[in-house]
Design a protein around this motif. Structure first.
Motif, PDB file in Angstrom:
ATOM      1  N   ASP A  95      -6.635 -62.167 -31.348  1.00  0.00           N
ATOM      2  CA  ASP A  95      -6.874 -63.624 -31.840  1.00  0.00           C
ATOM      3  C   ASP A  95      -5.707 -64.340 -31.784  1.00  0.00           C
ATOM      4  OD1 ASP A  95      -8.169 -65.446 -33.095  1.00  0.00           O
ATOM      5  OD2 ASP A  95      -7.142 -64.668 -34.865  1.00  0.00           O
ATOM      6  N   GLY A  96      -4.335 -63.672 -31.628  1.00  0.00           N
ATOM      7  CA  GLY A  96      -3.038 -64.807 -31.572  1.00  0.00           C
ATOM      8  C   GLY A  96      -2.841 -65.062 -30.145  1.00  0.00           C
ATOM      9  N   THR A  97      -3.545 -64.524 -29.185  1.00  0.00           N
ATOM     10  CA  THR A  97      -3.163 -64.944 -28.032  1.00  0.00           C
ATOM     11  C   THR A  97      -3.190 -66.536 -27.569  1.00  0.00           C
ATOM     12  OG1 THR A  97      -3.861 -64.650 -25.466  1.00  0.00           O
ATOM     13  CG2 THR A  97      -5.749 -64.962 -27.201  1.00  0.00           C
ATOM     14  N   PRO A  98      -2.180 -66.984 -26.946  1.00  0.00           N
ATOM     15  CA  PRO A  98      -1.969 -68.408 -26.746  1.00  0.00           C
ATOM     16  C   PRO A  98      -3.196 -69.204 -26.149  1.00  0.00           C
ATOM     17  CG  PRO A  98      -0.452 -67.166 -25.437  1.00  0.00           C
ATOM     18  CD  PRO A  98      -0.996 -66.065 -26.354  1.00  0.00           C
ATOM     19  N   PHE A  99      -3.924 -68.274 -25.329  1.00  0.00           N
ATOM     20  CA  PHE A  99      -5.037 -68.915 -24.435  1.00  0.00           C
ATOM     21  C   PHE A  99      -6.319 -68.057 -24.619  1.00  0.00           C
ATOM     22  CE2 PHE A  99      -3.073 -65.490 -22.086  1.00  0.00           C
ATOM     23  CZ  PHE A  99      -1.946 -65.889 -21.614  1.00  0.00           C
ATOM     24  N   ILE A 133       8.209 -66.368 -25.840  1.00  0.00           N
ATOM     25  CA  ILE A 133       8.770 -67.731 -26.452  1.00  0.00           C
ATOM     26  C   ILE A 133       8.834 -67.230 -27.996  1.00  0.00           C
ATOM     27  CG2 ILE A 133       7.759 -69.461 -24.749  1.00  0.00           C
ATOM     28  CD1 ILE A 133       6.446 -69.838 -28.160  1.00  0.00           C
ATOM     29  N   THR A 134       9.958 -68.071 -28.492  1.00  0.00           N
ATOM     30  CA  THR A 134      10.065 -67.747 -29.895  1.00  0.00           C
ATOM     31  C   THR A 134      10.029 -69.095 -30.631  1.00  0.00           C
ATOM     32  OG1 THR A 134      11.538 -65.882 -29.486  1.00  0.00           O
ATOM     33  CG2 THR A 134      11.738 -66.722 -31.442  1.00  0.00           C
ATOM     34  N   ALA A 135       9.130 -69.256 -31.251  1.00  0.00           N
ATOM     35  CA  ALA A 135       8.948 -70.649 -32.145  1.00  0.00           C
ATOM     36  C   ALA A 135       9.777 -70.205 -33.640  1.00  0.00           C
ATOM     37  CB  ALA A 135       7.499 -70.750 -32.425  1.00  0.00           C
ATOM     38  N   ALA A 152       0.924 -70.008 -36.071  1.00  0.00           N
ATOM     39  CA  ALA A 152       1.133 -68.670 -36.875  1.00  0.00           C
ATOM     40  C   ALA A 152       1.983 -68.529 -37.822  1.00  0.00           C
ATOM     41  CB  ALA A 152       1.205 -67.737 -35.808  1.00  0.00           C
ATOM     42  N   LEU A 153       3.115 -69.331 -37.483  1.00  0.00           N
ATOM     43  CA  LEU A 153       4.067 -69.613 -38.679  1.00  0.00           C
ATOM     44  C   LEU A 153       3.740 -70.412 -39.743  1.00  0.00           C
ATOM     45  CD1 LEU A 153       7.472 -70.056 -36.540  1.00  0.00           C
ATOM     46  CD2 LEU A 153       6.965 -68.272 -37.854  1.00  0.00           C
ATOM     47  N   SER A 154       2.975 -71.502 -39.369  1.00  0.00           N
ATOM     48  CA  SER A 154       2.565 -72.388 -40.573  1.00  0.00           C
ATOM     49  C   SER A 154       1.766 -71.691 -41.564  1.00  0.00           C
ATOM     50  CB  SER A 154       2.042 -73.757 -40.072  1.00  0.00           C
ATOM     51  OG  SER A 154       0.646 -73.620 -39.373  1.00  0.00           O
ATOM     52  N   TYR A 155       0.994 -70.738 -40.832  1.00  0.00           N
ATOM     53  CA  TYR A 155       0.000 -69.927 -41.855  1.00  0.00           C
ATOM     54  C   TYR A 155       0.837 -68.986 -42.610  1.00  0.00           C
ATOM     55  CZ  TYR A 155      -3.725 -71.341 -38.737  1.00  0.00           C
ATOM     56  OH  TYR A 155      -4.873 -72.028 -38.265  1.00  0.00           O
ATOM     57  N   ASP A 195       7.513 -64.572 -32.274  1.00  0.00           N
ATOM     58  CA  ASP A 195       7.676 -64.168 -30.869  1.00  0.00           C
ATOM     59  C   ASP A 195       6.115 -64.222 -30.433  1.00  0.00           C
ATOM     60  OD1 ASP A 195      10.261 -63.783 -30.767  1.00  0.00           O
ATOM     61  OD2 ASP A 195      10.142 -61.823 -31.023  1.00  0.00           O
ATOM     62  N   VAL A 196       5.898 -65.100 -29.236  1.00  0.00           N
ATOM     63  CA  VAL A 196       4.628 -65.035 -28.723  1.00  0.00           C
ATOM     64  C   VAL A 196       4.638 -64.515 -27.389  1.00  0.00           C
ATOM     65  CG1 VAL A 196       2.799 -66.460 -27.904  1.00  0.00           C
ATOM     66  CG2 VAL A 196       4.075 -67.057 -30.232  1.00  0.00           C
ATOM     67  N   PRO A 197       4.126 -63.425 -26.708  1.00  0.00           N
ATOM     68  CA  PRO A 197       3.931 -63.054 -25.520  1.00  0.00           C
ATOM     69  C   PRO A 197       3.410 -64.124 -24.537  1.00  0.00           C
ATOM     70  CG  PRO A 197       3.383 -61.281 -27.045  1.00  0.00           C
ATOM     71  CD  PRO A 197       3.364 -62.656 -27.854  1.00  0.00           C
TER      72      PRO A 197
END
Length: 222
Positions: free
Chosen positions: A75-79, A206-208, A150-153, A216-218
């Motif tokens: 579900d957390g995939t960026p696309f 990437i690291t937000a 994801a961070l805001s949640y 970290d988001v693959p």
């Protein structure tokens, strides 16, 4: 009922699991019988008892339920929209049971090569067999947006939508510029699968960062 069994849910709705279908799905994927049955149940729960294929909203809901099946939560995939498009093999703007289970089999239990090919297709937005710098930037942008959301949640911090879009776009362009300069080995202004493969095998992410928290988001399917 033959080889069909009826499951009753708390809300009173019923759906049927066809054991022949389970067997065929198991034979055509990398999932075992238990995993196929669980995915069948998930599909049925979100698609009116399995009678209809999934639309985009239902598909995203299905991704959210994967962890309940003991599988990787995608579900957390960026696309997610690109994932829907890739799994929609017959291009009818829905994902049926075979497409759902078969596609997830590649993502959750596929070989490295299968995941690389799917990642490449996700970035190749126009399907021409190459990745342009613009396509790379667009996909990186989704990764940044995914990370910040994801961070805001997690932190309950509200994000200004315009700021989120602008910052993510700026970071994506910088990231794509740097990646492209090192990946485009032959300097033709586009990435072939072999050039992209070198990038993907390095497990890029990437690291937000938001108020001291990091995510970290693959940016490929790993």
């Amino acid at each position: 009922m033959g080889n069909k069994q009826t499951k009753s849910k708390d809300n009173g709705k019923k759906y049927k699991i066809d054991n022949d279908t389970v067997k065929k799905l198991q034979e055509s994927t990398n999932f075992d019988k238990v995993e196929v049955k669980k995915l069948y149940e998930v599909f049925s729960e979100i698609s009116e008892g399995g009678r209809k294929p999934l639309d985009r909203a239902q598909f995203k809901l299905g991704l959210n339920k994967l962890s309940h099946c003991g599988l990787k939560n995608l579900d957390g995939t960026p696309f997610p929209d690109r994932l829907f498009d890739l799994l929609d093999i017959n291009k009818d703007n829905t994902v049926d049971l075979q497409e759902f289970v078969g596609g997830l089999s590649m993502l959750c239990k596929g070989s490295i090569e299968e995941k690389l090919e799917l990642s490449f297709k996700a970035y190749d937005l126009d399907g021409n067999g190459y990745i342009s710098k613009h396509e790379l930037s667009l996909m990186f942008k989704q990764a940044w947006i995914s990370g910040f959301k994801a961070l805001s949640y997690q932190t309950n911090d509200e994000l200004n939508p315009d700021d989120l879009q602008n910052f993510s776009e700026d970071m994506a362009q910088i990231f794509a510029e740097g990646a492209f300069s090192s990946l485009d080995v032959n300097g033709d202004g586009k990435l072939s699968f072999s050039e992209f493969k070198q990038f993907a095998l390095s497990h890029p992410k990437i690291t937000a960062t938001l108020n001291g928290s990091k995510k970290d988001v693959p940016i490929t399917f790993d």
